[in-house]
Motif scaffolding. Structure first.
Motif, short mmCIF file in Angstrom:
data_model
loop_
_atom_site.label_atom_id
_atom_site.label_comp_id
_atom_site.label_asym_id
_atom_site.label_seq_id
_atom_site.Cartn_x
_atom_site.Cartn_y
_atom_site.Cartn_z
N LYS A 1 0.83 -1.21 0.00
CA LYS A 1 0.00 0.00 0.00
C LYS A 1 0.87 1.26 0.00
N ASP A 2 1.92 1.26 0.82
CA ASP A 2 2.79 2.44 0.89
C ASP A 2 3.50 2.71 -0.45
N ILE A 3 3.94 1.64 -1.11
CA ILE A 3 4.62 1.80 -2.41
C ILE A 3 3.64 2.33 -3.45
N LEU A 4 2.46 1.72 -3.53
CA LEU A 4 1.50 2.10 -4.56
C LEU A 4 0.93 3.49 -4.35
N GLU A 5 0.82 3.91 -3.10
CA GLU A 5 0.29 5.24 -2.81
C GLU A 5 1.41 6.28 -2.69
N GLU A 6 2.66 5.83 -2.96
CA GLU A 6 3.83 6.72 -2.95
C GLU A 6 4.03 7.41 -1.61
N ASN A 7 3.80 6.64 -0.54
CA ASN A 7 4.03 7.14 0.81
C ASN A 7 5.48 6.97 1.25
N ILE A 8 6.25 6.19 0.50
CA ILE A 8 7.65 5.94 0.81
C ILE A 8 8.48 6.18 -0.44
N PRO A 9 9.78 6.40 -0.31
CA PRO A 9 10.61 6.79 -1.45
C PRO A 9 10.65 5.75 -2.57
N ASP A 10 10.79 6.25 -3.78
CA ASP A 10 11.00 5.40 -4.95
C ASP A 10 12.46 4.96 -4.98
N LEU A 11 12.70 3.65 -5.14
CA LEU A 11 14.06 3.10 -5.06
C LEU A 11 14.57 2.61 -6.41
N THR A 12 13.83 2.86 -7.47
CA THR A 12 14.15 2.23 -8.75
C THR A 12 15.52 2.63 -9.31
N GLU A 13 15.95 3.85 -9.05
CA GLU A 13 17.24 4.29 -9.57
C GLU A 13 18.37 3.51 -8.92
N GLU A 14 18.30 3.33 -7.60
CA GLU A 14 19.32 2.55 -6.89
C GLU A 14 19.26 1.09 -7.29
#
Length: 349
Positions: A293-306
């Motif tokens: 839920k936190d990932i989909l609602e963007e409540n926590i940082p995006d980590l895709t670059e790392e």
């Protein structure tokens, strides 16, 4: 230097990670212009084997009699054989003895990670074992917005739908039970599991999951690499809840496609990923639900670059370099670090 990539039995598992690993090996050899063939010819110097079927063992024996060198890829362990198909737990100990026999035929054993290498060393295999990633084609696995739109159109999702995907066989070890349970607990999101296993081979409780009638849980079956690339491009989260792996090629694909990732916190990924840096990790259904839920609602940082920085270290070019060094060493140990081997195109087809 001529390499025979033995493909016996691969038709049976072409839709698995081993089938993809075989294709990655071909691509890595082509990129480094190393002579190879997938067909038999007694001109070969090294046979490279990926499967553990009886025919593969027989080929290794014949190669030894012909004084050829053998590289045996160790894609499987007893640990990842468990909790897979009907009877797998009962036969696990026998399976361990069999793969130990197969892998012991190699002059060198290659396995994807340090984790699987440690497992094999614990089996008492008296051969040189090296860890080498199965690799990822970074040129192919790049996000494509148009493919992502095609994916959503095909499955009748709109741009506002939040889509969670996973990829693998219909087996308990892959975490399919938790995947389905999350779909039930998070009805506001769409969950798609790509992959296929004959339902006659899986236990009844797994079969019942596949037949579950939830409006947000979908099992489209096996799809092509192009379709899977579209699915990665059009999804919002890759959920990889496997309980045991030797590496996980689909995880490499998702990292390369720069899609947010949530994995189960298991030993193989302890040294590979830091929770909250390249991917998010959870240990149970309650954590998976909150993190999803936190990932989909963007409540926590995006980590895709790392995450992408991590997978760049597993490019096919680097795989080819290590294979070249390995071939050179087993054919002529004294020549290592001396003049490079002559390069050319595949020697026959």
């Amino acid at each position: 230097m001529k390499i025979w990539l033995y493909k016996g039995g691969l038709k049976l598992i072409s839709k698995s990670g081993i089938g993809k690993a075989f294709e990655h090996q071909k691509a890595a050899l082509e990129e480094k212009e190393i002579d190879y063939s997938t067909k038999f010819n007694n001109k070969y110097d090294i046979v490279q084997i990926n499967t553990i079927f009886p025919d593969s063992f027989f080929i290794a024996v014949i190669a030894k009699l012909m004084r050829k060198k053998v590289i045996y890829y160790a894609h499987s362990t007893m640990e990842d054989f468990r909790n897979s198909f009907k009877g797998s737990n009962f036969f696990a100990a026998f399976f361990k003895r069999w793969i130990k026999l197969c892998y012991s035929m190699g002059d060198v054993v290659i396995t994807p990670t340090e984790y699987s290498k440690n497992l094999l060393e614990g089996y008492g295999i008296n051969r040189k074992i090296i860890s080498l990633t199965n690799g990822i084609d970074l040129k192919y696995y790049t996000k494509d917005a148009e493919l992502g739109k095609q994916f959503r159109d095909k499955y009748h999702f709109n741009e506002k739908d939040k889509i969670v995907i996973s990829v693998g066989h219909y087996i308990e070890r892959k975490g399919i039970e938790d995947f389905a349970a999350l779909a039930e607990r998070l009805p506001e999101y769409q969950f798609l599991w790509f992959g296929y296993t004959n339902l006659n081979l899986v236990p009844c409780h797994i079969r019942s999951i596949i037949n579950t009638k939830l409006p947000n849980l979908h099992f489209p079956g096996y799809i092509s690499s192009e379709e899977l690339k579209a699915a990665y491009s059009g999804s919002d989260l890759f959920l990889f809840l496997t309980h045991e792996e030797t590496e996980g090629i689909v995880l490499l694909e998702a990292l390369a496609m720069q899609i947010p990732i949530l994995i189960r916190d298991i030993p193989i990924y302890e040294s590979w990923f830091q929770n909250g840096k390249q991917v998010y990790k959870g240990r149970g259904l309650a954590e998976f639900k909150v993190l999803t839920k936190d990932i989909l609602e963007e409540n926590i940082p995006d980590l895709t670059e790392e995450g992408y920085k991590t997978v760049k270290e597993k490019s096919l070019s680097k795989v080819g370099n290590t294979l070249m060094d390995t071939y050179t060493e087993i054919l002529n140990p004294a020549a290592v670090q001396q003049e490079p081997m002559e390069k050319g195109m595949p020697f026959f087809y």
